[in-house]
Design a protein around this motif. Structure first.
Motif, short mmCIF file in Angstrom:
data_model
loop_
_atom_site.label_atom_id
_atom_site.label_comp_id
_atom_site.label_asym_id
_atom_site.label_seq_id
_atom_site.Cartn_x
_atom_site.Cartn_y
_atom_site.Cartn_z
N TYR A 105 0.86 -1.18 0.00
CA TYR A 105 0.00 0.00 0.00
C TYR A 105 0.90 1.23 0.00
O TYR A 105 1.66 1.47 0.94
N PHE A 106 0.82 1.99 -1.07
CA PHE A 106 1.59 3.22 -1.22
C PHE A 106 0.61 4.37 -1.30
O PHE A 106 -0.23 4.43 -2.20
N ASP A 107 0.68 5.28 -0.33
CA ASP A 107 -0.24 6.41 -0.25
C ASP A 107 0.47 7.69 -0.67
O ASP A 107 1.20 8.28 0.13
N THR A 108 0.29 8.07 -1.91
CA THR A 108 0.80 9.29 -2.52
C THR A 108 2.32 9.46 -2.45
O THR A 108 2.97 9.57 -3.46
N ASP A 109 2.87 9.51 -1.25
CA ASP A 109 4.31 9.79 -1.15
C ASP A 109 5.07 8.85 -0.22
O ASP A 109 6.26 9.03 0.00
N LYS A 110 4.36 7.86 0.35
CA LYS A 110 5.10 6.91 1.20
C LYS A 110 4.36 5.58 1.31
O LYS A 110 3.13 5.51 1.20
N GLU A 111 5.15 4.55 1.54
CA GLU A 111 4.58 3.22 1.70
C GLU A 111 3.98 3.09 3.10
O GLU A 111 4.59 3.50 4.08
N GLU A 112 2.76 2.52 3.16
CA GLU A 112 2.07 2.35 4.43
C GLU A 112 1.53 0.93 4.58
O GLU A 112 0.52 0.71 5.24
N THR A 113 2.20 -0.04 3.96
CA THR A 113 1.76 -1.43 4.00
C THR A 113 1.63 -1.94 5.43
O THR A 113 0.68 -2.67 5.75
N SER A 114 2.54 -1.54 6.29
CA SER A 114 2.55 -2.04 7.67
C SER A 114 1.29 -1.69 8.45
O SER A 114 0.97 -2.34 9.44
N ASN A 115 0.54 -0.67 8.02
CA ASN A 115 -0.72 -0.30 8.69
C ASN A 115 -1.74 -1.44 8.65
O ASN A 115 -2.67 -1.46 9.45
N PHE A 116 -1.56 -2.38 7.72
CA PHE A 116 -2.53 -3.46 7.54
C PHE A 116 -1.93 -4.84 7.83
O PHE A 116 -2.52 -5.87 7.52
N SER A 117 -0.75 -4.83 8.45
CA SER A 117 -0.06 -6.07 8.78
C SER A 117 -0.93 -6.92 9.72
O SER A 117 -1.49 -6.43 10.70
N GLY A 118 -1.03 -8.20 9.39
CA GLY A 118 -1.79 -9.13 10.22
C GLY A 118 -3.27 -9.21 9.90
O GLY A 118 -3.98 -10.06 10.44
N TYR A 119 -3.76 -8.32 9.04
CA TYR A 119 -5.19 -8.34 8.68
C TYR A 119 -5.44 -9.27 7.49
O TYR A 119 -4.69 -9.25 6.51
N GLY A 146 -8.06 12.95 -7.06
CA GLY A 146 -8.61 14.14 -7.72
C GLY A 146 -8.19 15.41 -7.02
O GLY A 146 -8.06 16.45 -7.63
N GLY A 147 -7.96 15.34 -5.71
CA GLY A 147 -7.63 16.53 -4.93
C GLY A 147 -6.21 17.01 -5.13
O GLY A 147 -5.96 18.13 -5.57
N ASN A 148 -5.24 16.14 -4.82
CA ASN A 148 -3.85 16.58 -4.88
C ASN A 148 -3.08 15.98 -6.06
O ASN A 148 -1.91 16.27 -6.23
N GLY A 149 -3.73 15.12 -6.83
CA GLY A 149 -3.08 14.54 -8.00
C GLY A 149 -2.10 13.43 -7.68
O GLY A 149 -1.42 12.92 -8.56
N GLY A 150 -1.99 13.04 -6.40
CA GLY A 150 -1.09 11.97 -6.00
C GLY A 150 -1.63 10.61 -6.48
O GLY A 150 -2.81 10.45 -6.75
N THR A 151 -0.74 9.64 -6.56
CA THR A 151 -1.11 8.30 -7.00
C THR A 151 -0.92 7.32 -5.87
O THR A 151 0.15 7.28 -5.25
N ASP A 152 -1.96 6.54 -5.59
CA ASP A 152 -1.92 5.50 -4.58
C ASP A 152 -1.90 4.14 -5.26
O ASP A 152 -2.51 3.98 -6.33
#
Length: 156
Positions: free
Chosen positions: A54-68, A143-149
């Motif tokens: 899981y990459f949220d615009t400017d950083k990886e956040e995969t660990s937020n969902f670890s174990g789920y 749509g808001g900031n143009g970032g890619t997830d």
């Protein structure tokens, strides 16, 4: 002789035009093909899945969902559980384009969670960029900031 030659050219053009129009199909990507709504829902509706990227615009956040482990229920209910906590949301696959070209990128993978904030980040209409029987890769351009997830589910 010229008349026969003219008729042959005209016949060939007419034949080619007929073949072209008959080759155009109206197959609906929501009901047929390997990248149809039913084929995608069938794959994800089987078994449990985990978020492996899981990459949220400017950083990886995969660990937020670890174990789920995520279960995509046939009734549109999306359940994420880690053995202690359970988060419930909704999911669906919809056809986002009427091109009828059976392209995987024409399908949206819709996820919605009301809470907590970490899971709320997954709420979006994701573009399916790749799908196999064990992996589904999703992308969303904000749509808001143009970032890619980017979001990847891998079957357990």
């Amino acid at each position: 002789m010229k008349t026969i030659h003219f008729i042959n050219k005209k016949s060939i053009v007419l034949l080619l035009a007929t073949v072209f129009f008959l080759s155009c199909s109206s197959d609906d990507s929501s009901s047929t093909g390997t990248n149809s709504i039913s084929s995608v829902t069938s794959v994800v509706g089987s078994g449990t899945w985990k978020i492996t990227y899981y990459f949220d615009t400017d950083k990886e956040e995969t660990s937020n969902f670890s174990g789920y482990n995520f279960t995509f229920g046939s009734n549109g209910v999306l359940t994420a559980t880690n053995g202690t906590l359970t988060q419930t949301g909704t999911w669906s696959v919809t056809d986002s384009n009427s091109n009828d070209d059976d392209s995987i990128s024409d399908l949206d993978f819709n996820i919605a969670f009301a809470s907590p904030a970490t899971f709320l980040e997954l709420t979006d209409d994701w573009e399916i960029i790749e799908r196999t029987s064990t992996v589904i890769k999703l992308k969303d351009v904000s749509g808001g900031n143009g970032g890619t997830d980017y979001l990847t589910f891998t079957k357990n």
